[in-house]
Design a protein around this motif. Structure first.
Motif, PDB file in Angstrom:
ATOM      1  N   ALA A 133       0.828  -1.211   0.000  1.00  8.99           N
ATOM      2  CA  ALA A 133       0.000   0.000   0.000  1.00  8.99           C
ATOM      3  C   ALA A 133       0.859   1.255   0.000  1.00  8.99           C
ATOM      4  CB  ALA A 133      -0.933  -0.010   1.203  1.00  8.99           C
ATOM      5  N   LEU A 134       1.983   1.194   0.687  1.00  6.86           N
ATOM      6  CA  LEU A 134       2.881   2.353   0.677  1.00  6.86           C
ATOM      7  C   LEU A 134       3.369   2.659  -0.732  1.00  6.86           C
ATOM      8  CD1 LEU A 134       4.971   1.713   3.922  1.00  6.86           C
ATOM      9  CD2 LEU A 134       3.369   3.591   3.506  1.00  6.86           C
ATOM     10  N   GLY A 135       3.392   1.633  -1.580  1.00  8.14           N
ATOM     11  CA  GLY A 135       3.760   1.829  -2.972  1.00  8.14           C
ATOM     12  C   GLY A 135       2.561   2.054  -3.882  1.00  8.14           C
ATOM     13  N   GLY A 136       1.369   2.192  -3.279  1.00 16.21           N
ATOM     14  CA  GLY A 136       0.165   2.464  -4.059  1.00 16.21           C
ATOM     15  C   GLY A 136      -0.592   1.236  -4.518  1.00 16.21           C
ATOM     16  N   ASP A 137      -0.179   0.048  -4.070  1.00 12.94           N
ATOM     17  CA  ASP A 137      -0.821  -1.197  -4.497  1.00 12.94           C
ATOM     18  C   ASP A 137      -1.651  -1.757  -3.336  1.00 12.94           C
ATOM     19  OD1 ASP A 137      -1.575  -3.645  -5.479  1.00 12.94           O
ATOM     20  OD2 ASP A 137       0.451  -4.511  -5.491  1.00 12.94           O
ATOM     21  N   TYR A 138      -2.974  -1.699  -3.472  1.00 13.64           N
ATOM     22  CA  TYR A 138      -3.862  -2.186  -2.412  1.00 13.64           C
ATOM     23  C   TYR A 138      -4.375  -3.603  -2.670  1.00 13.64           C
ATOM     24  CZ  TYR A 138      -3.868   2.579  -0.656  1.00 13.64           C
ATOM     25  OH  TYR A 138      -3.486   3.788  -0.143  1.00 13.64           O
ATOM     26  N   ALA A 139      -3.890  -4.238  -3.722  1.00 14.69           N
ATOM     27  CA  ALA A 139      -4.383  -5.579  -4.046  1.00 14.69           C
ATOM     28  C   ALA A 139      -4.118  -6.587  -2.920  1.00 14.69           C
ATOM     29  CB  ALA A 139      -3.779  -6.060  -5.360  1.00 14.69           C
ATOM     30  N   PRO A 140      -2.909  -6.628  -2.316  1.00 11.88           N
ATOM     31  CA  PRO A 140      -2.704  -7.565  -1.206  1.00 11.88           C
ATOM     32  C   PRO A 140      -3.623  -7.286  -0.022  1.00 11.88           C
ATOM     33  CG  PRO A 140      -0.593  -6.861  -2.098  1.00 11.88           C
ATOM     34  CD  PRO A 140      -1.643  -5.989  -2.724  1.00 11.88           C
ATOM     35  N   PHE A 141      -3.904  -6.026   0.262  1.00 10.60           N
ATOM     36  CA  PHE A 141      -4.827  -5.657   1.338  1.00 10.60           C
ATOM     37  C   PHE A 141      -6.219  -6.203   1.060  1.00 10.60           C
ATOM     38  CE2 PHE A 141      -8.104  -2.477   2.491  1.00 10.60           C
ATOM     39  CZ  PHE A 141      -8.066  -2.589   3.873  1.00 10.60           C
ATOM     40  N   HIS A 142      -6.717  -5.986  -0.145  1.00 10.72           N
ATOM     41  CA  HIS A 142      -8.066  -6.448  -0.481  1.00 10.72           C
ATOM     42  C   HIS A 142      -8.132  -7.973  -0.515  1.00 10.72           C
ATOM     43  CE1 HIS A 142      -9.665  -2.480  -1.125  1.00 10.72           C
ATOM     44  NE2 HIS A 142      -8.742  -2.191  -2.031  1.00 10.72           N
ATOM     45  N   ARG A 143      -7.096  -8.600  -1.048  1.00  9.18           N
ATOM     46  CA  ARG A 143      -7.090 -10.065  -1.095  1.00  9.18           C
ATOM     47  C   ARG A 143      -7.095 -10.650   0.317  1.00  9.18           C
ATOM     48  NH1 ARG A 143      -2.499 -14.301  -1.651  1.00  9.18           N
ATOM     49  NH2 ARG A 143      -3.710 -16.152  -2.173  1.00  9.18           N
ATOM     50  N   LEU A 144      -6.274 -10.091   1.203  1.00  9.07           N
ATOM     51  CA  LEU A 144      -6.190 -10.595   2.574  1.00  9.07           C
ATOM     52  C   LEU A 144      -7.522 -10.439   3.295  1.00  9.07           C
ATOM     53  CD1 LEU A 144      -4.259 -11.869   4.601  1.00  9.07           C
ATOM     54  CD2 LEU A 144      -3.507  -9.573   5.246  1.00  9.07           C
ATOM     55  N   ASN A 145      -8.161  -9.291   3.143  1.00  8.54           N
ATOM     56  CA  ASN A 145      -9.462  -9.078   3.780  1.00  8.54           C
ATOM     57  C   ASN A 145     -10.504 -10.065   3.271  1.00  8.54           C
ATOM     58  OD1 ASN A 145      -9.267  -6.919   5.697  1.00  8.54           O
ATOM     59  ND2 ASN A 145      -8.911  -5.533   3.989  1.00  8.54           N
ATOM     60  N   ALA A 146     -10.516 -10.299   1.962  1.00  8.09           N
ATOM     61  CA  ALA A 146     -11.492 -11.226   1.385  1.00  8.09           C
ATOM     62  C   ALA A 146     -11.279 -12.639   1.912  1.00  8.09           C
ATOM     63  CB  ALA A 146     -11.401 -11.206  -0.138  1.00  8.09           C
ATOM     64  N   ALA A 147     -10.024 -13.061   2.012  1.00  5.11           N
ATOM     65  CA  ALA A 147      -9.730 -14.408   2.513  1.00  5.11           C
ATOM     66  C   ALA A 147     -10.111 -14.546   3.984  1.00  5.11           C
ATOM     67  CB  ALA A 147      -8.246 -14.711   2.318  1.00  5.11           C
ATOM     68  N   LEU A 148      -9.773 -13.534   4.790  1.00  4.83           N
ATOM     69  CA  LEU A 148     -10.016 -13.601   6.229  1.00  4.83           C
ATOM     70  C   LEU A 148     -11.493 -13.495   6.593  1.00  4.83           C
ATOM     71  CD1 LEU A 148      -7.007 -11.409   7.378  1.00  4.83           C
ATOM     72  CD2 LEU A 148      -7.299 -13.861   7.802  1.00  4.83           C
ATOM     73  N   ALA A 149     -12.312 -13.097   5.652  1.00  2.00           N
ATOM     74  CA  ALA A 149     -13.756 -13.057   5.908  1.00  2.00           C
ATOM     75  C   ALA A 149     -14.339 -14.460   6.071  1.00  2.00           C
ATOM     76  CB  ALA A 149     -14.476 -12.318   4.777  1.00  2.00           C
ATOM     77  N   ARG A 150     -13.593 -15.503   5.607  1.00  2.73           N
ATOM     78  CA  ARG A 150     -14.027 -16.900   5.728  1.00  2.73           C
ATOM     79  C   ARG A 150     -12.877 -17.710   6.339  1.00  2.73           C
ATOM     80  NH1 ARG A 150     -14.573 -19.330   1.046  1.00  2.73           N
ATOM     81  NH2 ARG A 150     -16.172 -20.809   1.748  1.00  2.73           N
ATOM     82  N   PRO A 151     -12.570 -17.458   7.613  1.00  7.91           N
ATOM     83  CA  PRO A 151     -11.337 -18.019   8.189  1.00  7.91           C
ATOM     84  C   PRO A 151     -11.368 -19.519   8.416  1.00  7.91           C
ATOM     85  CG  PRO A 151     -12.624 -16.901   9.875  1.00  7.91           C
ATOM     86  CD  PRO A 151     -13.284 -16.595   8.562  1.00  7.91           C
ATOM     87  N   TYR A 152     -12.550 -20.136   8.432  1.00  6.48           N
ATOM     88  CA  TYR A 152     -12.643 -21.567   8.698  1.00  6.48           C
ATOM     89  C   TYR A 152     -12.744 -22.403   7.413  1.00  6.48           C
ATOM     90  CZ  TYR A 152     -13.370 -20.062  13.486  1.00  6.48           C
ATOM     91  OH  TYR A 152     -13.207 -19.481  14.728  1.00  6.48           O
ATOM     92  N   ALA A 153     -12.739 -21.725   6.265  1.00  5.81           N
ATOM     93  CA  ALA A 153     -12.872 -22.426   4.986  1.00  5.81           C
ATOM     94  C   ALA A 153     -11.524 -22.946   4.499  1.00  5.81           C
ATOM     95  CB  ALA A 153     -13.477 -21.489   3.945  1.00  5.81           C
ATOM     96  N   ASP A 154     -11.551 -24.089   3.848  1.00  4.03           N
ATOM     97  CA  ASP A 154     -10.351 -24.634   3.204  1.00  4.03           C
ATOM     98  C   ASP A 154     -10.389 -24.244   1.728  1.00  4.03           C
ATOM     99  OD1 ASP A 154      -9.025 -26.085   5.335  1.00  4.03           O
ATOM    100  OD2 ASP A 154     -10.764 -27.419   5.306  1.00  4.03           O
ATOM    101  N   ASP A 155      -9.873 -23.080   1.409  1.00  6.87           N
ATOM    102  CA  ASP A 155      -9.905 -22.570   0.041  1.00  6.87           C
ATOM    103  C   ASP A 155      -8.517 -22.710  -0.574  1.00  6.87           C
ATOM    104  OD1 ASP A 155     -10.099 -21.166  -2.322  1.00  6.87           O
ATOM    105  OD2 ASP A 155     -11.312 -19.553  -1.468  1.00  6.87           O
ATOM    106  N   PRO A 156      -8.346 -23.564  -1.584  1.00  5.20           N
ATOM    107  CA  PRO A 156      -7.022 -23.727  -2.200  1.00  5.20           C
ATOM    108  C   PRO A 156      -6.439 -22.424  -2.730  1.00  5.20           C
ATOM    109  CG  PRO A 156      -8.541 -25.435  -2.951  1.00  5.20           C
ATOM    110  CD  PRO A 156      -9.366 -24.439  -2.191  1.00  5.20           C
ATOM    111  N   ALA A 157      -7.301 -21.482  -3.099  1.00  6.52           N
ATOM    112  CA  ALA A 157      -6.802 -20.215  -3.628  1.00  6.52           C
ATOM    113  C   ALA A 157      -6.046 -19.406  -2.571  1.00  6.52           C
ATOM    114  CB  ALA A 157      -7.970 -19.384  -4.169  1.00  6.52           C
ATOM    115  N   HIS A 158      -6.264 -19.745  -1.288  1.00  8.16           N
ATOM    116  CA  HIS A 158      -5.608 -19.002  -0.211  1.00  8.16           C
ATOM    117  C   HIS A 158      -4.596 -19.863   0.536  1.00  8.16           C
ATOM    118  CE1 HIS A 158      -9.645 -16.675  -0.267  1.00  8.16           C
ATOM    119  NE2 HIS A 158      -8.769 -16.097  -1.072  1.00  8.16           N
TER     120      HIS A 158
END
Length: 472
Positions: free
Chosen positions: A427-452
């Motif tokens: 984000a300090l470099g202007g890229d918020y993609a890792p922030f958004h991806r992390l939030n989306a993954a953590l919204a379902r913390p008990y799921a076994d999602d291969p994408a994460h």
């Protein structure tokens, strides 16, 4: 857009807050809006993301019905008494009443100087804002009572800490921002009128039906026992459990140098300012009792400062241990698949934890690994796990569906420190993609999602984050 404000706190004695508008910023820009939370509050998420909404979130516009204030409080910080603290970089816009009648504070964190800023700039930089957004929303998804992140915006201004950083504001939602330190502030000034008014307010708002300050004390003790047991069961370390950071509502509040453990050890400390381990992982229950004792002291002017009142408060505090122990044991039983109770369960859990500490086993991955037989891989010497596993299998054989119990009690995903830091650096470099991806993954913390799958991994040695920092 009209926000559904009804500001009951501002109807309390004005000695416990200061009316203060947010300080406008140069060029606000949107980072994120929490759409599901906005819907819960009855606020149009599209409006929040619009230029008008972003202006409100940044503090450049005060919405109709808001009554912005900075709340006063005191506190013990690392055990040292500070008679006046207060919102030094936060403005409470007001209380939003949801469509189903629930009441939540809406606060802007990083909204500029207040009379409580104590020579600070009243601002926040993007790192602590993103950290609190990620971790508080992860805690909510994990079922832990917590303040929430409604939105995050940039300010177009520079904040100076150890280096220049881009400024940001977090829109935070809480059942309330009333703290142990709020009561301490009033009690220290011997303001019995305000103390009674705040006590009645908190009872009506958070614990309807309890009887007076003694009933409130007992209710807060029980809420904190449940909360800290939940922290412990997830490997969470608050990092700065000062009395001004303990919410009367029983929510987790103020995500400064907080962290989730990767590798288990009871003495783990992350906070850069906790030089002596006062707020280490294993100390959190004892510190909670210490803080609650300060709350009990603040209540004494209302309960009577004679021996019977002191004895009753002391007895209530002593009950914390039993309440916490029962909650801790229930949660750790579930973590190893036990839905029933047997006498030796506590010893079985403690044996596993002691071996995890000696073997530098990953806390989250070890417990989750009981599902698929991979837990032993987390041990430097897997034989140390094997000896425990034999006793565990004999015990778990008497359970009906241990895998379902394990799955529901152990997340696959937590906001690991190195992943949070990765999102901040991007984000300090202007890229918020890792922030958004992390939030989306953590919204379902008990799921076994291969994408994460990569987000489940322990940090490599070079990725480990051993110190976390306060945003001020």
């Amino acid at each position: 857009m009209t926000l559904p404000f009804d500001n009951s706190y501002t109807r309390l004695p004005d000695r416990i807050f200061v009316r203060q508008n947010p300080v406008p910023v140069r060029a606000p820009g949107l980072i994120a809006v929490n759409r599901s939370l906005a819907e819960r509050l009855g606020i149009d998420a599209d409006w929040l993301g619009s230029p008008e909404g972003v202006s409100v979130l940044a503090g450049n516009a005060v919405p109709e019905g808001a009554e912005p204030i900075a709340q006063a409080y005191a506190g013990h910080q690392f055990g040292g008494w500070v008679p006046q603290l207060g919102d030094g970089r936060a403005i409470l816009l007001g209380e939003v009443v949801t469509p189903d009648g629930a009441r939540y504070d809406l606060q802007l964190k990083g909204a500029g100087q207040t009379p409580f800023s104590r020579r600070g700039d009243g601002r926040a930089w993007i790192g602590p804002v993103l950290r609190e957004y990620i971790v508080s929303e992860a805690m909510a998804a994990l079922g832990v009572p917590t303040t929430r992140a409604l939105a995050a915006v940039t300010t177009g201004e520079t904040v100076y800490r150890e280096a220049p950083f881009p400024g940001a504001v977090l829109a935070r939602v809480a059942a309330s921002h009333i703290r142990v330190g709020t009561f301490q502030f009033i009690a220290a000034r011997k303001d019995t009128e305000a103390l009674k008014a705040l006590t009645d307010h908190v009872i009506a708002r958070h614990y309807p039906g309890v009887d007076g300050p003694m009933g409130l004390l007992e209710a807060v003790i029980a809420a904190q026992a449940r909360l800290v047991a939940k922290w412990m069961s997830l490997g969470f370390i608050h990092g700065v459990m000062n009395t001004d950071n303990m919410a009367i509502s029983g929510e987790t509040i103020d995500y400064g140098p907080c962290a989730f453990m990767d590798f288990y050890h009871p003495n783990t400390v992350f906070s850069s300012i906790d030089q002596h381990g006062r707020y280490a992982y294993s100390n959190q229950p004892q510190i909670a009792v210490w803080n609650l004792a300060q709350l009990a002291s603040a209540f004494l002017p209302l309960m009577g400062e004679e021996a019977p009142a002191i004895e009753a408060a002391t007895a209530a505090l002593h009950r914390f241990g039993d309440l916490f122990e029962a909650e801790w044991l229930a949660r750790f039983r579930a973590k190893i698949g036990l839905a029933t109770e047997e006498e030796g369960d506590g010893a079985l859990i403690e044996t596993l934890l002691s071996r995890m500490a000696l073997q530098r086993a990953d806390f989250t991955r070890t417990f989750r690994g009981l599902l698929d037989g991979t837990a032993r891989e987390e041990f430097e010497e897997p034989e140390a796990f094997d000896a425990w596993e034999r006793d565990w299998k004999a015990r778990v054989a008497r359970e009906k569906d241990p895998k379902a119990t394990i799955r529901s009690a152990n997340p696959a995903l937590i906001p690991r420190n190195h992943r949070v830091e990765e999102a901040i650096q991007a984000a300090l470099g202007g890229d918020y993609a890792p922030f958004h991806r992390l939030n989306a993954a953590l919204a379902r913390p008990y799921a076994d999602d291969p994408a994460h799958a990569d987000l489940r991994l322990s940090p490599r040695p070079e990725e480990e984050v051993r110190r976390t920092f306060c945003g001020t």
